[in-house]
Design a protein around this motif. Structure first.
Motif, short mmCIF file in Angstrom:
data_model
loop_
_atom_site.label_atom_id
_atom_site.label_comp_id
_atom_site.label_asym_id
_atom_site.label_seq_id
_atom_site.Cartn_x
_atom_site.Cartn_y
_atom_site.Cartn_z
N GLY A 264 -7.51 20.05 -10.12
CA GLY A 264 -7.40 20.34 -9.19
C GLY A 264 -6.79 20.18 -7.76
O GLY A 264 -6.31 21.64 -7.30
N LEU A 265 -7.45 18.89 -7.55
CA LEU A 265 -6.75 18.47 -5.42
C LEU A 265 -7.64 19.17 -4.84
O LEU A 265 -6.38 19.75 -3.72
CB LEU A 265 -5.25 18.49 -5.64
CG LEU A 265 -3.85 18.47 -6.92
CD1 LEU A 265 -2.71 18.00 -6.41
CD2 LEU A 265 -4.41 17.07 -7.19
N TYR A 361 -5.23 9.71 -2.62
CA TYR A 361 -5.46 10.09 -3.69
C TYR A 361 -5.51 9.66 -4.45
O TYR A 361 -4.54 8.96 -4.93
CB TYR A 361 -5.16 11.94 -3.40
CG TYR A 361 -5.28 12.92 -4.59
CD1 TYR A 361 -6.67 13.59 -5.27
CD2 TYR A 361 -4.78 12.78 -6.77
CE1 TYR A 361 -7.01 13.98 -6.07
CE2 TYR A 361 -5.02 13.25 -7.61
CZ TYR A 361 -5.56 13.84 -7.44
OH TYR A 361 -7.14 14.60 -8.50
P1 FAD Z 1 -10.21 17.47 -10.44
O1 FAD Z 1 -10.01 16.57 -11.64
O2 FAD Z 1 -9.84 18.49 -10.57
O3 FAD Z 1 -11.95 17.93 -10.78
C1 FAD Z 1 -12.32 19.30 -10.53
C2 FAD Z 1 -13.47 18.87 -9.57
O4 FAD Z 1 -14.80 18.18 -10.18
C3 FAD Z 1 -12.95 17.31 -8.00
O5 FAD Z 1 -12.19 18.38 -7.00
C4 FAD Z 1 -15.01 17.28 -7.85
O6 FAD Z 1 -15.43 18.19 -6.90
C5 FAD Z 1 -15.49 17.57 -9.15
N1 FAD Z 1 -15.48 15.94 -9.62
C6 FAD Z 1 -15.22 15.38 -10.73
N2 FAD Z 1 -15.59 14.03 -11.51
C7 FAD Z 1 -16.35 14.13 -9.94
C8 FAD Z 1 -17.23 13.09 -10.08
N3 FAD Z 1 -17.35 12.03 -11.15
N4 FAD Z 1 -18.39 13.15 -9.29
C9 FAD Z 1 -18.58 14.63 -8.21
N5 FAD Z 1 -17.32 15.10 -8.50
C10 FAD Z 1 -16.98 15.45 -9.22
N6 FAD Z 1 -14.93 12.29 -5.38
C11 FAD Z 1 -14.96 13.07 -4.61
O7 FAD Z 1 -15.48 13.99 -3.96
N7 FAD Z 1 -15.39 12.25 -3.17
C12 FAD Z 1 -15.49 10.68 -3.62
O8 FAD Z 1 -15.22 9.92 -2.59
C13 FAD Z 1 -15.41 9.76 -4.91
N8 FAD Z 1 -15.38 9.10 -4.89
C14 FAD Z 1 -14.17 8.19 -6.49
C15 FAD Z 1 -14.86 7.47 -6.97
C16 FAD Z 1 -14.88 6.66 -7.96
C17 FAD Z 1 -15.39 5.28 -8.45
C18 FAD Z 1 -15.55 7.52 -8.55
C19 FAD Z 1 -14.94 7.13 -10.46
C20 FAD Z 1 -15.10 8.40 -8.71
C21 FAD Z 1 -14.84 9.25 -7.61
N9 FAD Z 1 -14.94 11.11 -7.05
C22 FAD Z 1 -15.41 11.21 -5.60
C23 FAD Z 1 -14.95 11.62 -8.05
C24 FAD Z 1 -13.54 12.77 -8.92
O9 FAD Z 1 -12.90 10.93 -8.92
C25 FAD Z 1 -12.64 12.82 -7.63
O10 FAD Z 1 -13.34 14.04 -7.35
C26 FAD Z 1 -11.76 13.75 -8.12
O11 FAD Z 1 -10.75 13.17 -8.71
C27 FAD Z 1 -11.19 14.73 -7.24
O12 FAD Z 1 -9.89 14.48 -7.37
P2 FAD Z 1 -9.12 17.35 -7.84
O13 FAD Z 1 -10.37 18.03 -7.02
O14 FAD Z 1 -7.75 16.95 -8.71
O15 FAD Z 1 -10.90 16.74 -9.46
#
Ligand code: FAD
Ligand code: SF4
Length: 516
Positions: A264-265, A361
């Motif tokens: 999603g970013l 990221y």
């Molecule tokens: P996508 O893969 O598109 O997922 C959609 C949304 O789901 C994310 O934007 C996020 O809001 C939510 N989400 C997904 N997995 C998680 C999760 N495990 N916990 C909470 N929300 C989740 N997320 C953060 O927002 N901030 C952080 O500081 C953070 N630190 C992390 C540290 C570790 C060690 C791990 C394993 C995960 C962490 N995450 C964190 C969770 C997750 O990796 C990121 O939310 C995600 O990679 C964000 O990218 P995206 O928007 O492309 O996510």
């Protein structure tokens, strides 16, 4: 009543509870670029750009509505540097009869602000941008022996009605995770991603952060994160239309040089309030209902947000401040220098660190199964791991970072967030990525000079933590395999792992030598 209303850098939602009822020509809205908060960690420089640019644009939007915004910039000569100092400075002008604020996301700041004695009452309002309030989570957690995300998630589905057909889950199942673990086939090329072109405000902040924050981690450019609600909406539309349909299939896949894949970013924008979590989930559901995205993708996406995101926030507020000191596996090692430099022959780690450096990221599986898994297997002190995750990502806020790091990735919380450590050898990374094909190490080898470091480290980790992990039901199978291993093999893994941990700077040579 004339109020001073505080808006923090991660509270940039027009519907913020602290702004409810704000009247033009009457109330004053205070926004502060705080040196204290900026220096609390050496945040990635793109995160600084994102937050300050978004704050400046949010303040301008409020001004356009006629609201009186007191914006204290980083270089304002009168800036005291702290949020508390700036509240006092405005109040000293007189004429205010209360301060209104929305509860903070960070435990330490919340503790500081709620202990302030300002001479006027402070009204602290709920952060209702979350679906589950802190009190509701505490109520759900009360009297439960274990907190499991899956059961919490079902409650959230029922509460929101998302993907529900009456009282049943759409498609007859709550969770389609098993369909979302496909490796990327050689012929499938991840699409190019929309990156937002920096607007004038963002460009100005890029200039400011480029000078004066050289000691912070990461590249300032190329900067492609949305910095206002309109940009965030455009980026989300792109995800919804072009990426969501395949999001589920490749959710756990990793590919060299392709950090974004179909993810999603959205977390950098979501975590500062530029997107509304419930709204984006409803729109993802609509895509499924209208046949524009399959159920496994939409359920997987919604689970991450109303499940994991809300769950880790609930755990954070329920368990802080003790949570921040947990170290259930008694890990004391130092973080290897390559977590910062990326200088390692381990292709999977080098690629993840490069993504973090270049884009602030990395996607979830890179964070969990590459850098998190490695730190846990090496026995790195969770404080150092926490610091790294807080620094390198644009979406890092303690309430979400800490339970993911201390809970999910390193098992430092002893099983509060996850029911077992996410420990894996190189075979997992090989199954889910193309990394091993281009790596100097041999993923199939455990003990040779070129053996993949994850392999011996994995067995050594289980061995070192055997007593602690015995009680974890879901560890029975790997522990049984370990116990059927010949003692000479186990010893060889211990030695190999000790040499690796020493070579990576995790433990001292004398400690490595003492390991038989
Ligand atoms: P996508 O893969 O598109 O997922 C959609 C949304 O789901 C994310 O934007 C996020 O809001 C939510 N989400 C997904 N997995 C998680 C999760 N495990 N916990 C909470 N929300 C989740 N997320 C953060 O927002 N901030 C952080 O500081 C953070 N630190 C992390 C540290 C570790 C060690 C791990 C394993 C995960 C962490 N995450 C964190 C969770 C997750 O990796 C990121 O939310 C995600 O990679 C964000 O990218 P995206 O928007 O492309 O996510
Ligand atoms: Fe990573 Fe090991 Fe594969 Fe190299 S061989 S990419 S170190 S898992």
């Amino acid at each position: 009543m004339r109020s001073l209303r505080l808006v923090l850098g991660d509270q940039l939602s027009r519907t913020l509870s602290a702004l409810e009822g704000a009247r033009p020509g009457h109330d004053v809205i205070l926004m502060v670029e705080s040196r204290v908060e900026a220096r609390a960690w050496k945040h990635h420089r793109q995160k600084l750009v994102l937050v300050w640019s978004a704050m400046r644009q949010f303040a301008e939007g409020l001004r356009r509505e006629g609201l009186d915004v007191r914006y204290v910039g980083l270089d304002d000569p009168d800036n005291t540097g702290s949020i508390e100092g700036e509240i006092r400075r405005v109040l000293s002008e007189g004429g205010f009869d209360r301060v209104i604020r929305t509860a903070c996301g960070k435990w330490a700041l919340e503790a500081r602000l709620s202990a302030l004695d300002l001479g006027v009452p402070i009204e602290t309002r709920e952060d209702d941008r979350f679906i589950c309030s802190r009190a509701a989570f505490a109520g759900w957690a009360a009297n439960r022996r274990e907190l499991r995300m899956e059961y919490f998630y079902r409650e959230m589905r029922r509460k929101t009605g998302l993907l529900m057909d009456g009282d049943q889950p759409a498609g007859g199942r709550w969770n389609f995770d098993a369909d979302n673990r496909r490796k990327l086939p050689a012929g499938v090329r991840p699409p190019d991603r929309l990156r937002v072109t920096p607007n004038a405000v963002t460009r100005a902040v890029i200039g400011r952060v480029s000078e004066g924050f050289e000691d912070h981690f990461g590249a300032v450019e190329p900067f492609g994160w949305p910095t206002n609600a309109e940009e965030a909406e455009a980026a989300f539309q792109h995800f919804l239309n072009d990426m969501l349909p395949a999001f589920g299939d490749w959710q756990d896949a990793m590919a060299w040089g392709r950090p974004f894949l179909w993810h999603g970013l959205i977390s950098p924008a979501l975590n500062i309030g530029l997107l509304d979590p419930l709204d984006i989930c409803r729109r993802a559901e609509a895509a499924y209902r209208q046949g524009r995205a399959p159920l496994n993708a939409v359920e997987g996406f919604i689970r991450q947000i109303i499940g994991w995101r809300e769950f880790v926030r609930g755990v954070y507020w329920l368990k802080m401040p003790e949570y921040g000191r947990l170290n259930a596996l008694d890990a004391r090692g130092a973080l290897p220098g390559f977590y910062w430099s990326g200088q390692t022959d381990m292709a999977c780690v080098a690629d993840t660190v490069r993504a973090a450096h270049d884009h602030a990221y990395a996607h979830h599986i890179q964070r969990l199964m590459v850098t998190g898994n490695l730190a846990m297997l090496l026995g790195v002190d969770p404080d150092a791991v926490d610091d790294w995750y807080m620094v390198v990502f644009a979406d890092a806020y303690e309430w979400v970072e800490m339970p993911n790091t201390r809970g999910m990735a390193t098992f430092a919380d002893g099983g509060v967030v996850g029911s077992k450590p996410y420990a894996a050898s190189g075979a997992y990374i090989d199954r889910m990525s193309d990394y091993c094909r281009g790596c100097r190490y041999d993923v199939k080898d455990r003990l040779g000079d070129n053996a993949c470091p994850f392999n011996a480290l994995y067995w050594d980790f289980l061995d070192r933590n055997l007593t602690r992990l015995r009680g974890q039901g879901r560890m029975i199978m790997p522990l049984r395999t370990l116990e059927t291993m010949a003692e000479t093999e186990r010893q060889a893994c211990r030695r190999k792992a000790a040499r690796t941990r020493e070579a990576m700077g995790v433990i001292a040579a004398s400690d490595a030598a003492a390991i038989t």
